[in-house]
Design an enzyme around this catalytic site. Structure first.
Site, mmCIF file in Angstrom:
data_model
loop_
_atom_site.group_PDB
_atom_site.id
_atom_site.type_symbol
_atom_site.label_atom_id
_atom_site.label_comp_id
_atom_site.label_asym_id
_atom_site.label_seq_id
_atom_site.Cartn_x
_atom_site.Cartn_y
_atom_site.Cartn_z
ATOM 1 C CD1 TRP A 196 -108.044 -6.800 14.738
ATOM 2 C CD2 TRP A 196 -108.209 -5.181 13.319
ATOM 3 N NE1 TRP A 196 -108.622 -7.451 13.471
ATOM 4 C CE2 TRP A 196 -108.774 -6.286 12.758
ATOM 5 C CE3 TRP A 196 -108.103 -3.990 12.726
ATOM 6 C CZ2 TRP A 196 -109.269 -5.956 11.389
ATOM 7 C CZ3 TRP A 196 -108.389 -3.723 11.235
ATOM 8 C CH2 TRP A 196 -109.210 -4.871 10.717
ATOM 9 C CG HIS A 197 -105.954 -0.617 12.690
ATOM 10 N ND1 HIS A 197 -107.125 -0.572 13.950
ATOM 11 C CD2 HIS A 197 -106.668 -0.287 11.707
ATOM 12 C CE1 HIS A 197 -108.182 -0.262 13.294
ATOM 13 N NE2 HIS A 197 -108.023 -0.099 12.195
ATOM 14 N N GLY A 198 -102.205 -3.154 13.294
ATOM 15 C CA GLY A 198 -100.779 -3.622 12.891
ATOM 16 C C GLY A 198 -99.805 -3.830 14.308
#
Length: 465
Positions: free
Chosen positions: A314-316
């Protein structure tokens, strides 16, 4: 457009507030809020407004079917969630997928040339939480597309969170009242957040870049440690600042968003840290992934691994985020199996030291999207290029007061002051305090304005979201 921008501070936000409160009805105010939110989103990338409108309309149009019990509503939910995740995957992860396929198969497939729509991870998760809550019967489907669009697009939390569940603000979407206490409290919260961003986060980011963005093969261990400490300060103050400003603006307009940070750097364990850091994301994965998979009652270790793989991604779209998720998943499994019970029997400072060390390593993995540079950083941290650098100590001496205050306010000092004032001030004393608060807010605004005029470094960390 970002919140820490002079045009936003002196034109966009004041104009929105004036027109909003000139309107006599909530229906007119809803139109004004949607219009300003779409302009805000379109400011940097107007084409993706169409994607936002399409996503909102399709989910709103079919969400009414989720209220009917039975197999049909389950199929509709599955299709809508699949659509939302497919759009998120297409725009956020297609390049990562092509890159790894080419590396694995020796091919030269060309990845789609998409730019990432800002905030797509936030509004996708908000919509998914709405769909699931409607299917569960926790909230009624919104009949008005305008109100649903307002919920999805409100610029306060559209591009940098927090992730706001519809069930939390459903009553305020349908009909809200704003009093002077909310407006005043909202402005104070906004100016505190703005100060955290401009005075602390930007300065910390510039210092972090001096050590982390250069030649890591020549970086002394002291420089590596100071660099990752500065990044830890930057990401906390930056992210919590945007949450503060979002919460503050929400209150001004009559919306009450949940807290998103609860002083995570005073945590006594990694488990405690993730109860305090980015709370809206942690609770999203807990309530919509971890618990439905079985939570702690069925295949807990598997569930933790799945949740943290998804959290990392989700963060990258990069392998370092997968590694970052795996790192925290392993630490949480370690704590749940035996370490947490051990920490609970030891003095609290031991848990805080453990938490800080774990978090510093975690931010190191998070910062370097290039795994080769990540390895070089850890070698520097372990003294491969020497332990001390005189220039590092000069930097620390020049910034010692700023650094001491920044670290001090990672603890709940302001809430303690507020509690003390509430306990010791009479109603008359509180009234006399208002002019002082107003002067303080004005001083913070003028300070931030002066810094923004002279600063060329004002990053927005959430483009990857």
């Amino acid at each position: 457009m970002v919140f820490s921008n002079l045009f936003f501070l002196y034109v966009f936000l004041p104009l929105n507030i004036i027109l909003y409160f000139l309107a006599k009805s909530n229906s007119t105010r809803n139109v004004i809020m949607v219009a300003f939110s779409l302009v805000f989103y379109a400011w940097g990338e107007p084409v993706w407004v169409l994607l936002l409108l399409f996503t909102a309309f399709v989910n709103w149009f079919f969400s009414g079917l989720l209220e009917s019990p039975g197999r049909r509503s389950k199929i509709v939910l599955t299709l809508l969630v699949a659509l939302d995740l497919s759009l998120l995957g297409l725009f956020k992860y297609s390049g990562f997928l092509y890159e790894n396929l080419n590396a694995l198969l020796g091919t030269s497939f060309e990845a789609p040339g998409f730019t990432l729509p800002i905030g797509i991870s936030f509004y996708s998760f908000q919509i998914i939480s709405y769909l699931v809550d409607v299917r569960r019967g926790d909230v009624k489907a919104q009949r008005s597309f305008l109100k649903f669009l307002m919920y999805v697009t409100m610029y306060h939390q559209l591009v940098a969170g927090p992730i706001v569940r519809y069930s939390w603000i459903a009553d305020e979407v349908d009909g809200r009242k704003v009093d002077i206490g909310d407006i005043w409290g909202g402005f104070c919260r906004f100016f505190v957040g703005l100060t955290k961003k401009v005075v602390v986060a930007n300065a910390a980011g510039a210092l972090a870049g001096q050590y982390l963005d250069g030649d890591l093969s020549r970086l002394a261990a002291s420089g590596a440690l100071v660099g990752i400490l500065m990044y830890s300060i930057q990401i906390y103050y930056d992210f919590s600042a945007y949450s503060d400003m979002a919460i503050g603006m929400g209150r001004i307009f009559g919306f009450h968003y949940n807290e998103n940070f609860n002083y995570p750097y005073i945590s006594t364990s990694v488990t405690d840290f993730w109860r305090r850091w980015h709370i809206s994301l942690s609770t999203f994965f807990r309530d919509y992934v971890y618990i439905p998979l079985g939570g702690k009652y069925r295949h807990q270790l598997r569930n933790i691994c799945i949740v943290w793989l998804l959290t990392g991604l989700w963060h990258g779209a990069s392998w370092n985020f997968v590694l970052w998720g795996a790192y925290y998943g392993a630490l949480l499994i370690l704590e749940k199996t035996f370490l947490l019970s051990l920490l609970n029997r030891l003095p609290r400072w031991v848990g805080r030291v453990w938490s800080w060390l774990a978090v510093l390593v975690g931010w190191s993995i998070f910062y370097f999207t290039d795994t080769a540079r990540l390895g070089a950083f850890f070698r520097a941290l372990l003294g491969a290029s020497g332990w001390s650098d005189p220039a590092v100590w000069v930097t620390l001496q020049n910034n010692i007061l700023w650094l001491a205050l920044s670290l001090a306010f990672c603890a709940p000092i302001l809430p303690a002051i507020h509690r003390w004032l509430d306990d010791h001030l009479t109603d008359v004393g509180r009234c006399r305090l208002v002019p002082l608060q107003a002067a303080g807010c004005l001083a913070l605004l003028l300070l931030c304005t002066a810094l923004l005029v002279g600063q060329s470094y004002n990053p927005f960390l959430y483009f990857r979201f």
